[in-house]
Design a protein around this motif. Structure first.
Motif, PDB file in Angstrom:
ATOM      1  N   ALA A 174      93.286  34.018  -9.261  1.00 18.17           N
ATOM      2  CA  ALA A 174      94.425  33.772  -8.380  1.00 18.17           C
ATOM      3  C   ALA A 174      94.831  35.031  -7.621  1.00 18.17           C
ATOM      4  O   ALA A 174      95.238  34.964  -6.456  1.00 18.17           O
ATOM      5  N   ILE A 175      94.725  36.194  -8.269  1.00 20.11           N
ATOM      6  CA  ILE A 175      95.157  37.439  -7.637  1.00 20.11           C
ATOM      7  C   ILE A 175      94.071  38.047  -6.752  1.00 20.11           C
ATOM      8  O   ILE A 175      94.345  38.512  -5.634  1.00 20.11           O
ATOM      9  N   PHE A 176      92.828  38.023  -7.211  1.00 16.71           N
ATOM     10  CA  PHE A 176      91.802  38.824  -6.550  1.00 16.71           C
ATOM     11  C   PHE A 176      90.722  38.043  -5.801  1.00 16.71           C
ATOM     12  O   PHE A 176      89.970  38.648  -5.036  1.00 16.71           O
ATOM     13  N   MET A 177      90.611  36.722  -5.981  1.00 20.18           N
ATOM     14  CA  MET A 177      89.531  35.999  -5.297  1.00 20.18           C
ATOM     15  C   MET A 177      89.722  36.005  -3.784  1.00 20.18           C
ATOM     16  O   MET A 177      88.747  36.117  -3.018  1.00 20.18           O
ATOM     17  N   ALA A 189      93.133  44.766 -16.307  1.00 20.40           N
ATOM     18  CA  ALA A 189      91.710  44.984 -16.555  1.00 20.40           C
ATOM     19  C   ALA A 189      90.897  44.752 -15.291  1.00 20.40           C
ATOM     20  O   ALA A 189      90.002  45.543 -14.956  1.00 20.40           O
ATOM     21  N   ALA A 190      91.199  43.679 -14.557  1.00 18.75           N
ATOM     22  CA  ALA A 190      90.450  43.391 -13.337  1.00 18.75           C
ATOM     23  C   ALA A 190      90.716  44.433 -12.265  1.00 18.75           C
ATOM     24  O   ALA A 190      89.792  44.866 -11.559  1.00 18.75           O
ATOM     25  N   GLY A 191      91.985  44.849 -12.137  1.00 19.45           N
ATOM     26  CA  GLY A 191      92.305  45.866 -11.144  1.00 19.45           C
ATOM     27  C   GLY A 191      91.570  47.165 -11.409  1.00 19.45           C
ATOM     28  O   GLY A 191      91.059  47.811 -10.493  1.00 19.45           O
ATOM     29  N   ALA A 192      91.514  47.557 -12.692  1.00 20.79           N
ATOM     30  CA  ALA A 192      90.788  48.783 -13.043  1.00 20.79           C
ATOM     31  C   ALA A 192      89.284  48.618 -12.850  1.00 20.79           C
ATOM     32  O   ALA A 192      88.597  49.540 -12.407  1.00 20.79           O
ATOM     33  N   GLY A 212      85.679  50.906  -5.951  1.00 23.99           N
ATOM     34  CA  GLY A 212      84.317  50.512  -5.607  1.00 23.99           C
ATOM     35  C   GLY A 212      84.175  49.049  -5.266  1.00 23.99           C
ATOM     36  O   GLY A 212      83.067  48.576  -4.979  1.00 23.99           O
ATOM     37  N   ASP A 213      85.286  48.320  -5.280  1.00 27.29           N
ATOM     38  CA  ASP A 213      85.276  46.890  -4.955  1.00 27.29           C
ATOM     39  C   ASP A 213      84.232  46.128  -5.782  1.00 27.29           C
ATOM     40  O   ASP A 213      83.410  45.372  -5.244  1.00 27.29           O
ATOM     41  N   ARG A 214      84.288  46.332  -7.109  1.00 23.01           N
ATOM     42  CA  ARG A 214      83.303  45.691  -7.977  1.00 23.01           C
ATOM     43  C   ARG A 214      83.748  44.260  -8.322  1.00 23.01           C
ATOM     44  O   ARG A 214      83.957  43.894  -9.479  1.00 23.01           O
ATOM     45  N   PHE A 215      83.853  43.457  -7.280  1.00 25.97           N
ATOM     46  CA  PHE A 215      84.293  42.080  -7.459  1.00 25.97           C
ATOM     47  C   PHE A 215      83.257  41.241  -8.203  1.00 25.97           C
ATOM     48  O   PHE A 215      83.610  40.422  -9.053  1.00 25.97           O
ATOM     49  N   ARG A 216      81.986  41.431  -7.884  1.00 27.88           N
ATOM     50  CA  ARG A 216      80.954  40.575  -8.488  1.00 27.88           C
ATOM     51  C   ARG A 216      80.884  40.784 -10.000  1.00 27.88           C
ATOM     52  O   ARG A 216      80.758  39.819 -10.763  1.00 27.88           O
ATOM     53  N   LEU A 217      80.988  42.028 -10.443  1.00 30.03           N
ATOM     54  CA  LEU A 217      80.985  42.302 -11.879  1.00 30.03           C
ATOM     55  C   LEU A 217      82.195  41.662 -12.548  1.00 30.03           C
ATOM     56  O   LEU A 217      82.084  41.026 -13.606  1.00 30.03           O
TER      57      LEU A 217
END
Length: 415
Positions: free
Chosen positions: A240-243, A363-366, A371-376
């Protein structure tokens, strides 16, 4: 119950769900990019705002359940809506990060006092069709996401620097309407006469507060539901926050991304009662496992294909499954305890949910970091969802069969 009264109850409940869940919790990600630009926030700071909401939720969700058990759910719901109204309008006017943290915490408090007592209140009014009624309530989540997906991107991309503030003000107006509807159309259900039936025979001590806590906190079925709900909370709040930010970073047009989010909400409106019916007919464990499998696939799609097609598949599948997760979990939490213990049971499993939401944004923000590690991040999220879906199917279904076998054996002996 007359048809008019039933419609008033469910419509008012849907407005509460829309305000407390869709707008207060799940629409933040749509407003976040504009707020980041206005305040110069990092992903870590943005994650802490989401955590502040979860902290307010976690800190008072058990208090809200206790208040609802003692004084009735309606009072608790009105307190929660008052917090939401203040929080929404406060965010529309906030000028510094510290105040944002306070107001986001207030939104979490508002959700704790309004949503969890609502589930047990409606579940008591519609005891025979509990799953369907809760599914209809959770259609409010889809309605809210449709509203936010249609309105927020239009406001935040308009030729004004404060479009995101207007979005929060719109949310505040919706919560105010919900408050008025609760006052006029959402009474507490009649007291359950002696809380009779099998639930009472299972726990004679349920007449005392200590007995209620024992009935809920030591119930294996309820505890397992809570563990599954923790994973739902952790993974869904990250989405909800980062997608939406992930879609923008992948090159998706902001207006198109907003339309995809709106489509997810529109699908959720229809999916809510469908999942309620599935839950009533197939059982909570099976419906929960199905919904979580769909949600896991939805989360994995943009990880594998970070394209418009991948994000489209994500929003469509998630819209079709998210109300199934909420409906099945909450119906499961309330059906295995006495009516008096139902508000406490909902609060108890929601505490697990809130704990997941407390951990998820930070945790997701960190993890995303600079590096915009969205996929990980979303790959790990999908893995957690699949694991919890397996737990729901194996452990919850095993518990249901064990209870059925015990009941059947007792019936045979009585003959």
């Amino acid at each position: 119950m007359t048809r008019g009264r039933a419609i008033g109850l469910l419509a008012s409940g849907m407005l509460v769900t829309l305000s407390a869940v869709a707008l207060a919790r799940l629409s933040f990600g749509l407003i976040l990019p504009a707020m980041q630009a206005a305040f110069g926030l990092s992903y870590g700071q943005a994650g802490r705002l989401g955590t502040a909401t979860a902290l307010g939720y976690l800190a008072l969700v058990m208090v809200a359940g206790g208040l609802a058990s003692r004084r009735g759910g309606r009072l608790s719901i009105l307190i929660g809506l008052a917090c939401l109204v203040v929080g929404f309008f406060g965010l529309a006017a906030a000028r510094d990060y510290a105040l944002l943290l306070v107001l986001m915490t207030l939104l979490g408090v508002g959700t704790a006092f309004s949503y969890t007592p609502l589930i047990s209140l409606i579940g008591t009014w519609f005891a025979e069709r509990r799953g369907l009624a809760i599914g209809l309530l959770n259609s409010g989540v889809g309605s809210g996401l449709f509203l936010a997906g249609a309105v927020v991107p239009a406001l935040t991309t308009a030729d004004t620097p404060d479009g995101w503030r207007l979005a929060w003000a719109v949310f505040g107006a919706v919560a105010l309407v919900a408050t008025i509807c609760v006052v006029f159309f959402l009474p507490d259900p009649p007291a359950v006469a002696g809380d009779s039936g099998s639930a009472l025979s299972k726990s004679a001590a349920a007449q005392s507060r200590r007995g209620l806590r024992r009935e809920v906190f030591t119930h294996p079925y309820v505890v397992i539901v809570g563990v599954v709900y923790a994973v739902v909370g952790l993974t869904y709040i990250v989405q909800a926050i980062f997608m939406f930010s992930y879609a923008l970073a992948a090159g998706v047009d902001p207006v198109l991304a907003g339309r995809l989010a709106a489509a997810m909400g529109l699908i959720g409106i229809v999916a809510g009662p469908v999942w309620g019916t599935i839950s009533d007919r197939l059982g909570r464990a099976v419906s929960l496992a199905l919904a979580m499998t769909m949600a896991g696939i939805a989360t994995a799609l943009p990880v594998i294909w970070p394209t418009v097609a991948g994000f489209s598949g994500h929003y469509v599948l998630l819209g079709a499954s998210v109300t199934g997760m909420f409906t099945s979990v909450l119906a499961a939490a309330t059906e295995t305890v006495s009516a008096r213990a139902a508000p406490l049971a909902v609060s108890f499993v929601t505490m697990f949910f809130a704990a997941g939401q407390l951990v998820g944004p930070v945790a997701a923000g960190a993890l995303i970091g600079e590096g915009d590690r969205f996929r990980l991040t979303f790959g790990l999220s999908a893995g957690f969802i699949f694991a919890a879906g397996a737990l729901a199917l194996v452990l919850l279904h095993t518990r249901v069969r064990a209870v059925a076998a015990t009941t059947g054996g007792s019936a045979m002996q009585s003959r």
